[in-house]
Design a protein around this motif. Sequence first.
Motif, PDB file in Angstrom:
ATOM      1  N   ASP A   1       0.830  -1.190   0.000  1.00 51.59           N
ATOM      2  CA  ASP A   1       0.000   0.000   0.000  1.00 51.59           C
ATOM      3  C   ASP A   1       0.869   1.247   0.000  1.00 51.59           C
ATOM      4  O   ASP A   1       1.749   1.381   0.846  1.00 51.59           O
ATOM      5  N   PRO A   2       0.634   2.206  -0.888  1.00 48.54           N
ATOM      6  CA  PRO A   2       1.377   3.464  -0.849  1.00 48.54           C
ATOM      7  C   PRO A   2       0.929   4.282   0.338  1.00 48.54           C
ATOM      8  O   PRO A   2      -0.125   4.045   0.912  1.00 48.54           O
ATOM      9  N   PRO A   3       1.724   5.293   0.747  1.00 46.03           N
ATOM     10  CA  PRO A   3       1.345   6.135   1.884  1.00 46.03           C
ATOM     11  C   PRO A   3      -0.032   6.751   1.707  1.00 46.03           C
ATOM     12  O   PRO A   3      -0.384   7.247   0.645  1.00 46.03           O
ATOM     13  N   GLY A   4      -0.808   6.710   2.807  1.00 44.56           N
ATOM     14  CA  GLY A   4      -2.116   7.353   2.803  1.00 44.56           C
ATOM     15  C   GLY A   4      -3.218   6.565   2.144  1.00 44.56           C
ATOM     16  O   GLY A   4      -4.349   7.032   2.055  1.00 44.56           O
ATOM     17  N   SER A   5      -2.921   5.332   1.671  1.00 40.16           N
ATOM     18  CA  SER A   5      -3.963   4.623   0.932  1.00 40.16           C
ATOM     19  C   SER A   5      -4.863   3.793   1.827  1.00 40.16           C
ATOM     20  O   SER A   5      -5.971   3.461   1.435  1.00 40.16           O
ATOM     21  N   ALA A   6      -4.374   3.379   2.992  1.00 41.89           N
ATOM     22  CA  ALA A   6      -5.122   2.434   3.821  1.00 41.89           C
ATOM     23  C   ALA A   6      -5.975   3.183   4.828  1.00 41.89           C
ATOM     24  O   ALA A   6      -5.466   3.721   5.799  1.00 41.89           O
ATOM     25  N   GLY A   7      -7.282   3.242   4.592  1.00 41.66           N
ATOM     26  CA  GLY A   7      -8.186   3.888   5.519  1.00 41.66           C
ATOM     27  C   GLY A   7      -8.694   2.906   6.548  1.00 41.66           C
ATOM     28  O   GLY A   7      -8.677   1.695   6.352  1.00 41.66           O
ATOM     29  N   ARG A   8      -9.154   3.443   7.653  1.00 42.35           N
ATOM     30  CA  ARG A   8      -9.658   2.599   8.742  1.00 42.35           C
ATOM     31  C   ARG A   8     -10.733   3.394   9.461  1.00 42.35           C
ATOM     32  O   ARG A   8     -10.540   4.584   9.762  1.00 42.35           O
ATOM     33  N   ARG A   9     -11.841   2.771   9.749  1.00 39.99           N
ATOM     34  CA  ARG A   9     -12.928   3.479  10.418  1.00 39.99           C
ATOM     35  C   ARG A   9     -13.153   2.879  11.797  1.00 39.99           C
ATOM     36  O   ARG A   9     -13.152   1.669  11.971  1.00 39.99           O
ATOM     37  N   LEU A  10     -13.337   3.763  12.752  1.00 38.04           N
ATOM     38  CA  LEU A  10     -13.712   3.362  14.106  1.00 38.04           C
ATOM     39  C   LEU A  10     -15.131   3.836  14.362  1.00 38.04           C
ATOM     40  O   LEU A  10     -15.425   5.025  14.274  1.00 38.04           O
ATOM     41  N   ARG A  11     -15.993   2.900  14.662  1.00 35.90           N
ATOM     42  CA  ARG A  11     -17.360   3.240  15.051  1.00 35.90           C
ATOM     43  C   ARG A  11     -17.353   3.479  16.563  1.00 35.90           C
ATOM     44  O   ARG A  11     -17.029   2.588  17.338  1.00 35.90           O
ATOM     45  N   LEU A  12     -17.691   4.691  16.947  1.00 35.01           N
ATOM     46  CA  LEU A  12     -17.630   5.079  18.353  1.00 35.01           C
ATOM     47  C   LEU A  12     -19.027   5.031  18.960  1.00 35.01           C
ATOM     48  O   LEU A  12     -19.859   5.908  18.718  1.00 35.01           O
ATOM     49  N   HIS A  13     -19.270   3.987  19.731  1.00 37.98           N
ATOM     50  CA  HIS A  13     -20.530   3.852  20.456  1.00 37.98           C
ATOM     51  C   HIS A  13     -20.398   4.538  21.815  1.00 37.98           C
ATOM     52  O   HIS A  13     -19.314   4.701  22.341  1.00 37.98           O
ATOM     53  N   HIS A  14     -21.526   4.901  22.380  1.00 38.94           N
ATOM     54  CA  HIS A  14     -21.597   5.411  23.751  1.00 38.94           C
ATOM     55  C   HIS A  14     -20.726   6.649  23.943  1.00 38.94           C
ATOM     56  O   HIS A  14     -19.717   6.624  24.670  1.00 38.94           O
ATOM     57  N   CYS A  15     -21.100   7.731  23.315  1.00 36.06           N
ATOM     58  CA  CYS A  15     -20.390   8.993  23.528  1.00 36.06           C
ATOM     59  C   CYS A  15     -20.556   9.419  24.986  1.00 36.06           C
ATOM     60  O   CYS A  15     -21.683   9.565  25.474  1.00 36.06           O
ATOM     61  N   PRO A  16     -19.459   9.621  25.727  1.00 36.72           N
ATOM     62  CA  PRO A  16     -19.583   9.981  27.143  1.00 36.72           C
ATOM     63  C   PRO A  16     -20.099  11.405  27.358  1.00 36.72           C
ATOM     64  O   PRO A  16     -20.451  11.763  28.476  1.00 36.72           O
ATOM     65  N   PHE A  17     -20.133  12.207  26.284  1.00 35.63           N
ATOM     66  CA  PHE A  17     -20.641  13.574  26.385  1.00 35.63           C
ATOM     67  C   PHE A  17     -21.834  13.773  25.457  1.00 35.63           C
ATOM     68  O   PHE A  17     -22.051  14.868  24.938  1.00 35.63           O
ATOM     69  N   ARG A  18     -22.599  12.722  25.268  1.00 34.58           N
ATOM     70  CA  ARG A  18     -23.630  12.731  24.235  1.00 34.58           C
ATOM     71  C   ARG A  18     -24.627  13.878  24.396  1.00 34.58           C
ATOM     72  O   ARG A  18     -24.963  14.550  23.418  1.00 34.58           O
ATOM     73  N   GLU A  19     -25.119  14.101  25.620  1.00 31.15           N
ATOM     74  CA  GLU A  19     -26.160  15.119  25.810  1.00 31.15           C
ATOM     75  C   GLU A  19     -25.665  16.501  25.389  1.00 31.15           C
ATOM     76  O   GLU A  19     -26.414  17.285  24.810  1.00 31.15           O
TER      77      GLU A  19
END
Length: 257
Positions: A187-205
């Motif tokens: 993979d060349p630089p910057g090509s590999a993306g990654r997503r994090l699904r963030l559940h339970h935001c501690p500051f949601r309100e």
Amino acid sequence: MTPRGPLTDPGTHAPAQRGKRAAVLRLLREADAPLSAADIAERVGVHVNTARFHLDALVADGQAVRATAPREEPGRPKVVYSAVATEGPDGSRSFRLLSDILLGVVSSAVDDPVAAATRAGHAWGAYLTDAPAPTERIGAQEAERRLVATLEAVGFAPEAEAETEAGTGADPGADSDTDTGSGADEDPPGSAGRRLRLHHCPFREVAERRPDIVCAIHLGLMRGTVETLRAPLTAESLEPFVTPHVCVATLRRTDAA
């Protein structure tokens, strides 16, 4: 003007006490040492059974604790009571109201609130991260693991998606999770993306009311974390509330590490 709802945070206040029970609680809080039911009965002017009834109710409410004191003469251990320390008169908290006030200050007094929030988050991300030794090299995979650990410590429940699910077009056959010093990844630089699904935001309100500021803090925190690790990884973006309970952060590798 009557408030539209309670200003204290849900679940943080103990029941308010009145009458004799309030007097019992006040004595416990003012006492230099634990008191027995007989001590309370004498000072409040009630029967010892009435004092014990109020003391047991305070214990059940979490406002007092029960213990035993050693006796110098033979017999059953002496039962004594102490008040549970609280910062407020009834243990209530209003952090949500405080956060709204502070958000108002930031949004009205700062020229670029989003940039300021990002910088603040970056500073805290760096503070919360143990920097590696000057000779230590942290790869992208390890950096992501440490970032997830920091987010969990803050209160999120992160869930990583596979790189190919992020729509980056990465070669499925490339071993993009292998951290080596050879620079031989396909993979060349910057090509590999990654997503994090963030559940339970501690500051949601608060984030629901001002996602521009609160989510900028979170993005800055992630950037401060990975930059402190000096890893070939960056927190590229944070998309708030893609569903009512999930935000999505996009990470990207910055070299072929």
